[in-house]
Design a protein around this motif. Structure first.
Motif, PDB file in Angstrom:
ATOM      1  N   GLN A   1     -48.609   9.750  30.239  1.00  0.00           N
ATOM      2  CA  GLN A   1     -49.907  10.213  30.749  1.00  0.00           C
ATOM      3  C   GLN A   1     -50.582  11.172  29.775  1.00  0.00           C
ATOM      4  N   SER A   2     -50.458  10.849  28.497  1.00  0.00           N
ATOM      5  CA  SER A   2     -51.142  11.621  27.458  1.00  0.00           C
ATOM      6  C   SER A   2     -52.539  11.048  27.268  1.00  0.00           C
ATOM      7  N   ASN A   3     -53.531  11.888  27.261  1.00  0.00           N
ATOM      8  CA  ASN A   3     -54.915  11.432  27.182  1.00  0.00           C
ATOM      9  C   ASN A   3     -55.339  11.052  25.780  1.00  0.00           C
ATOM     10  N   ASP A   4     -54.682  11.582  24.777  1.00  0.00           N
ATOM     11  CA  ASP A   4     -55.121  11.424  23.390  1.00  0.00           C
ATOM     12  C   ASP A   4     -53.945  10.985  22.527  1.00  0.00           C
ATOM     13  N   VAL A   5     -54.021   9.747  21.976  1.00  0.00           N
ATOM     14  CA  VAL A   5     -52.949   9.254  21.116  1.00  0.00           C
ATOM     15  C   VAL A   5     -52.826  10.122  19.866  1.00  0.00           C
ATOM     16  N   GLY A   6     -53.968  10.578  19.326  1.00  0.00           N
ATOM     17  CA  GLY A   6     -53.932  11.420  18.145  1.00  0.00           C
ATOM     18  C   GLY A   6     -53.215  12.735  18.398  1.00  0.00           C
ATOM     19  N   GLU A   7     -53.424  13.318  19.572  1.00  0.00           N
ATOM     20  CA  GLU A   7     -52.732  14.563  19.928  1.00  0.00           C
ATOM     21  C   GLU A   7     -51.232  14.318  20.053  1.00  0.00           C
ATOM     22  N   LEU A   8     -50.865  13.174  20.637  1.00  0.00           N
ATOM     23  CA  LEU A   8     -49.450  12.833  20.771  1.00  0.00           C
ATOM     24  C   LEU A   8     -48.805  12.675  19.397  1.00  0.00           C
ATOM     25  N   ALA A   9     -49.509  12.034  18.469  1.00  0.00           N
ATOM     26  CA  ALA A   9     -48.990  11.885  17.108  1.00  0.00           C
ATOM     27  C   ALA A   9     -48.820  13.245  16.443  1.00  0.00           C
ATOM     28  N   SER A  10     -49.719  14.167  16.726  1.00  0.00           N
ATOM     29  CA  SER A  10     -49.603  15.518  16.151  1.00  0.00           C
ATOM     30  C   SER A  10     -48.380  16.242  16.690  1.00  0.00           C
ATOM     31  N   LEU A  11     -48.077  16.055  17.976  1.00  0.00           N
ATOM     32  CA  LEU A  11     -46.879  16.681  18.555  1.00  0.00           C
ATOM     33  C   LEU A  11     -45.619  16.193  17.851  1.00  0.00           C
ATOM     34  N   ALA A  12     -45.621  14.926  17.455  1.00  0.00           N
ATOM     35  CA  ALA A  12     -44.437  14.337  16.812  1.00  0.00           C
ATOM     36  C   ALA A  12     -44.107  15.026  15.492  1.00  0.00           C
ATOM     37  N   GLU A  13     -45.109  15.566  14.836  1.00  0.00           N
ATOM     38  CA  GLU A  13     -44.899  16.171  13.520  1.00  0.00           C
ATOM     39  C   GLU A  13     -43.947  17.361  13.575  1.00  0.00           C
ATOM     40  N   ASN A  14     -43.826  17.999  14.736  1.00  0.00           N
ATOM     41  CA  ASN A  14     -42.998  19.208  14.851  1.00  0.00           C
ATOM     42  C   ASN A  14     -41.587  18.923  15.353  1.00  0.00           C
ATOM     43  N   VAL A  15     -41.237  17.644  15.502  1.00  0.00           N
ATOM     44  CA  VAL A  15     -39.916  17.268  15.996  1.00  0.00           C
ATOM     45  C   VAL A  15     -38.933  17.183  14.836  1.00  0.00           C
ATOM     46  N   GLU A  16     -37.743  17.750  15.020  1.00  0.00           N
ATOM     47  CA  GLU A  16     -36.688  17.604  14.026  1.00  0.00           C
ATOM     48  C   GLU A  16     -36.049  16.232  14.212  1.00  0.00           C
ATOM     49  N   ALA A  17     -36.053  15.433  13.158  1.00  0.00           N
ATOM     50  CA  ALA A  17     -35.677  14.015  13.274  1.00  0.00           C
ATOM     51  C   ALA A  17     -34.321  13.820  13.938  1.00  0.00           C
ATOM     52  N   ARG A  18     -33.317  14.599  13.558  1.00  0.00           N
ATOM     53  CA  ARG A  18     -31.958  14.350  14.044  1.00  0.00           C
ATOM     54  C   ARG A  18     -31.824  14.594  15.545  1.00  0.00           C
ATOM     55  N   THR A  19     -32.805  15.247  16.165  1.00  0.00           N
ATOM     56  CA  THR A  19     -32.725  15.535  17.601  1.00  0.00           C
ATOM     57  C   THR A  19     -33.359  14.449  18.459  1.00  0.00           C
ATOM     58  N   ALA A  20     -34.049  13.469  17.845  1.00  0.00           N
ATOM     59  CA  ALA A  20     -34.812  12.469  18.601  1.00  0.00           C
ATOM     60  C   ALA A  20     -33.998  11.198  18.812  1.00  0.00           C
ATOM     61  N   PRO A  21     -34.332  10.415  19.859  1.00  0.00           N
ATOM     62  CA  PRO A  21     -33.690   9.115  20.043  1.00  0.00           C
ATOM     63  C   PRO A  21     -34.078   8.153  18.920  1.00  0.00           C
ATOM     64  N   ILE A  22     -33.330   7.066  18.803  1.00  0.00           N
ATOM     65  CA  ILE A  22     -33.688   5.948  17.920  1.00  0.00           C
ATOM     66  C   ILE A  22     -34.473   4.942  18.753  1.00  0.00           C
ATOM     67  N   PHE A  23     -35.554   4.432  18.193  1.00  0.00           N
ATOM     68  CA  PHE A  23     -36.408   3.489  18.929  1.00  0.00           C
ATOM     69  C   PHE A  23     -36.466   2.152  18.202  1.00  0.00           C
ATOM     70  N   LEU A  24     -36.190   1.063  18.931  1.00  0.00           N
ATOM     71  CA  LEU A  24     -36.418  -0.289  18.422  1.00  0.00           C
ATOM     72  C   LEU A  24     -37.765  -0.762  18.965  1.00  0.00           C
ATOM     73  N   PRO A  25     -38.766  -1.022  18.105  1.00  0.00           N
ATOM     74  CA  PRO A  25     -40.141  -1.279  18.570  1.00  0.00           C
ATOM     75  C   PRO A  25     -40.410  -2.739  18.923  1.00  0.00           C
ATOM     76  N   TYR A  26     -39.489  -3.346  19.678  1.00  0.00           N
ATOM     77  CA  TYR A  26     -39.587  -4.777  19.947  1.00  0.00           C
ATOM     78  C   TYR A  26     -40.150  -5.021  21.355  1.00  0.00           C
ATOM     79  N   LEU A  27     -41.230  -4.340  21.685  1.00  0.00           N
ATOM     80  CA  LEU A  27     -41.779  -4.396  23.039  1.00  0.00           C
ATOM     81  C   LEU A  27     -42.304  -5.786  23.398  1.00  0.00           C
ATOM     82  N   SER A  28     -42.687  -6.561  22.407  1.00  0.00           N
ATOM     83  CA  SER A  28     -43.225  -7.919  22.640  1.00  0.00           C
ATOM     84  C   SER A  28     -42.409  -8.973  21.899  1.00  0.00           C
ATOM     85  N   GLY A  29     -41.106  -8.728  21.703  1.00  0.00           N
ATOM     86  CA  GLY A  29     -40.335  -9.597  20.832  1.00  0.00           C
ATOM     87  C   GLY A  29     -40.554  -9.181  19.385  1.00  0.00           C
TER      88      GLY A  29
END
Length: 490
Positions: A310-338
């Motif tokens: 329920q984030s209103n702004d994709v750009g704001e969400l992308a900005s939040l990602a910049e402050n995440v330490e990589a080793r603390t995040a899940p691994i994502f497989l982007p195969y939402l449509s095959g």
């Protein structure tokens, strides 16, 4: 003189008006919706493409009436592979089946069995997103409708029909049908016959930078234009984006993060590698070809997470990602449509691996952006296995607005990522350039120049990201059988 470039996208119809100096005089866009009546299905109403095209043209004419009155050429770029089927009166028989629709996976196996040399002819594996398997699916599941089909058009070519009254396509878009002999740049009667069709069902083929038809006089009259307006052959969306960014010579690269994700490499010859899911297509310019690695969910994955959280702004969400330490995040497989490259698996699905209660939307956003970058790294490896070694790639598509995403892609793939001032307008600019060449006869060397580079994002030293990439690559083989068992109808 002025030129109109129109992109028939999946999520939006966009257009720009340019002059002889390639200055953008006006732009407009209208959003589109995608329907998914069943799991794995993706459809649109072609009438919405047409009405939205008229809307963006009206907006540009209103913004620049004097410049618009000097319009001499139009070219279309468009989402590839979509099956738009018409009867003998040019009536649309059903919603168009889009590029990211995965229902025809069984028909891919059937098609390659019917034509064992199909990969040599088309340069590509049969994948459910391509057009030909969709027609086999219609023949099997909607036989009465199939018998009524008189023409099969790609999305941009349906809009071209409405603009001109002519059935016409270009080599780059036609390459994605599995009906084109890509080396010969002509329809393959063997591939057509395998799907119960013939040349009479296909549009006429032209090169993308050549004049293809003329806009209907009635439309010109409505627009207040008294002289003829040329329609160029146009291009598939990625070939158009390449032309817009001057990626036309062998070895030039393009990295696109739109709804799908594409790593594009120009070539002066036909160089297929279907075993790794690499696409070998004609370019939209004469005597040129290109290779592509393709993932089906790129920037659309981030839009999905924005909706999920329920984030209103994709750009704001992308900005939040910049402050995440990589080793603390899940691994994502982007195969939402095959997925296409390198797995060619319609049953592949998205995965968050390593979720905990401590993860929030910032970590999910980071994981998605990183997962897409990892998928592009897989695409670069697939191109390397085909003998194509890129050093750098121009960044285009909605994802190119994020400098952070550019750095993730550079780090994961090892490529220098070039950010341009008008990177997000690549497809429409490419179409406008094709229109200009069709009207003036100017060669690509004079029209398809590289725009100024805003920034070169160089890959940083390997670190935790390479460790996470290795884990990412281990996950899919472990989960593939489970994904297949969970697929609808299995």
């Amino acid at each position: 003189m002025t030129y109109l470039g129109i992109d028939i996208g999946t999520s939006e119809i966009k257009a720009i008006l340019t002059d002889d100096a390639q200055t953008i005089l006006a732009s407009s866009g209208v959003s589109l919706r995608v329907s998914s009546p069943h799991p794995g299905w993706s459809e649109q109403d072609p009438e919405h493409w047409w009405q939205s095209t008229l809307d963006v043209i009206a907006a540009i004419r209103s913004a620049q009436p004097v410049a618009f009155s000097g319009l001499r050429g139009i070219a279309l770029s468009g989402q590839m592979h979509g099956a738009t089927v018409l009867d003998g009166q040019d009536r649309v028989l059903r919603p168009a089946i889009l590029w990211n629709d995965t229902r025809a996976f069984a028909e891919c196996v059937e098609l390659e069995a019917l034509v064992p040399e199909s990969r040599a002819i088309t340069g590509n594996q049969a994948m459910p997103g391509f057009t030909a398997p969709k027609l086999l699916w219609l023949k099997k599941h909607e036989p009465e409708l199939f018998r009524a089909i008189r023409k099969v058009l790609l999305p941009k070519d349906y809009v071209a029909l409405r603009l001109t009254g002519d059935y016409v396509s270009d080599m780059s878009d036609a390459s994605g049908t599995l009906w084109l002999d890509v080396a010969r740049r002509d329809w393959s009667e063997r591939m057509l016959a395998a799907t119960g069709l013939g040349r009479e069902h296909m549009p006429r083929l032209v090169e993308g930078s050549h004049a293809a038809a003329r806009i209907r006089p009635s439309l010109c009259q409505q627009w207040g234009i008294s002289h003829p307006v040329v329609l160029a052959g146009g291009a598939g969306d990625n070939a158009a984006a390449a032309v817009g960014l001057g990626v036309v010579e062998p070895g030039a690269g393009l990295l696109s993060l739109g709804t799908s994700g594409v790593l594009f490499a120009g070539s002066d010859g036909f160089a297929p590698n279907p075993g790794q899911g690499v696409h070998a297509f004609c370019h939209c310019l004469p005597e040129r070809w290109h290779q592509m690695s393709v993932i089906l969910s790129a920037a659309s994955s981030l839009s999905w997470v924005a909706k999920l959280t329920q984030s209103n702004d994709v750009g704001e969400l992308a900005s939040l990602a910049e402050n995440v330490e990589a080793r603390t995040a899940p691994i994502f497989l982007p195969y939402l449509s095959g997925e296409r490259t390198p797995h060619n698996d319609a049953n592949a699905r998205g995965v968050f691996f390593g979720l905990s209660t401590g993860h929030g939307r910032a970590e999910l956003a980071y994981s998605v952006m990183e997962g897409v970058a990892f998928a592009m790294a897989d695409g670069n490896e697939a191109l390397r296995s085909a003998g194509t070694h890129l050093r750098q790639a121009s960044f285009v598509g909605g994802g190119s607005r994020s400098r952070f995403w550019a750095q993730l892609c550079a780090n994961a793939s090892g490529l220098e990522v070039l950010r341009h001032d008008h990177g997000v307008a690549g497809g429409t600019m490419g179409a406008a350039r094709l229109a200009q060449m069709a009207v003036t006869g100017l060669p690509p060397s004079q029209v398809c120049t590289r725009p100024p580079v805003q920034e070169t994002v160089a890959p940083q030293a390997p670190g935790v990201l390479q460790e996470r990439l290795a884990r990412y690559r281990r996950l899919y083989p472990l989960l593939r059988a489970e994904m297949a068992m969970a697929a609808p109808g299995s």
